[in-house]
Design a protein around this motif. Structure first.
Motif, mmCIF file in Angstrom:
data_model
loop_
_atom_site.group_PDB
_atom_site.id
_atom_site.type_symbol
_atom_site.label_atom_id
_atom_site.label_comp_id
_atom_site.label_asym_id
_atom_site.label_seq_id
_atom_site.Cartn_x
_atom_site.Cartn_y
_atom_site.Cartn_z
ATOM 1 N N SER A 1 72.129 6.424 185.705
ATOM 2 C CA SER A 1 72.811 7.355 186.606
ATOM 3 C C SER A 1 72.071 7.471 187.927
ATOM 4 O O SER A 1 72.666 7.402 189.000
ATOM 5 C CB SER A 1 72.940 8.744 185.964
ATOM 6 N N ARG A 2 70.764 7.640 187.855
ATOM 7 C CA ARG A 2 69.952 7.771 189.069
ATOM 8 C C ARG A 2 70.033 6.496 189.916
ATOM 9 O O ARG A 2 70.221 6.561 191.133
ATOM 10 C CB ARG A 2 68.496 8.080 188.696
ATOM 11 N N ILE B 1 73.355 6.173 191.684
ATOM 12 C CA ILE B 1 73.465 7.104 192.810
ATOM 13 C C ILE B 1 72.711 6.572 194.025
ATOM 14 O O ILE B 1 73.237 6.568 195.134
ATOM 15 C CB ILE B 1 72.959 8.506 192.411
#
Length: 118
Positions: free
Chosen positions: A58-59, A62
């Motif tokens: 997820s990081r 992003i």
């Protein structure tokens, strides 16, 4: 509309994305993943490996896909309580322009997305 950068959900894929977009975070990811792998080799519980990959994927996604200037402006307006350009789901699941009261009520609760938190 720009094409999104896809980050492979694997150790090498996440490492590569972090190395390209935020290299200072790569050692933290790799240390956390190595720790999860070492613990899994002892107790055979791979759930913590999946959790590390999920969180860091997820990081990495992003940071590999930063907000456009337009999205940043929309975020600033939402933080200021001005939902211009924002949409919300109606009772039938369709998209409709978000009302200020709707945005404010959603911003009061604990489920506020991190990007909207001041």
């Amino acid at each position: 509309m720009a094409t999104a950068t896809v980050v492979e959900r694997s150790g090498p894929g996440i490492s590569a994305a972090l190395d390209k977009h935020t290299p200072q975070e790569r050692p933290h990811f790799e240390a956390e993943l190595r720790n999860a792998l070492a613990r899994a080799s002892d107790d055979l519980d791979v759930a913590r490996i999946d959790e590390v990959l999920r969180r860091w994927h997820s990081r990495a996604t992003i940071v590999a896909n930063p907000l456009t200037n337009e999205e940043q402006a929309m975020l600033r307006r939402a933080r200021a309580g001005q939902p211009n350009g924002l949409r919300a789901r109606d009772e039938h699941g369709g998209w409709t322009p978000a009302a200020r009261s709707s945005i404010r009520s959603r911003m009061q609760g604990p489920c506020l997305p991190p990007l909207l938190q001041a």
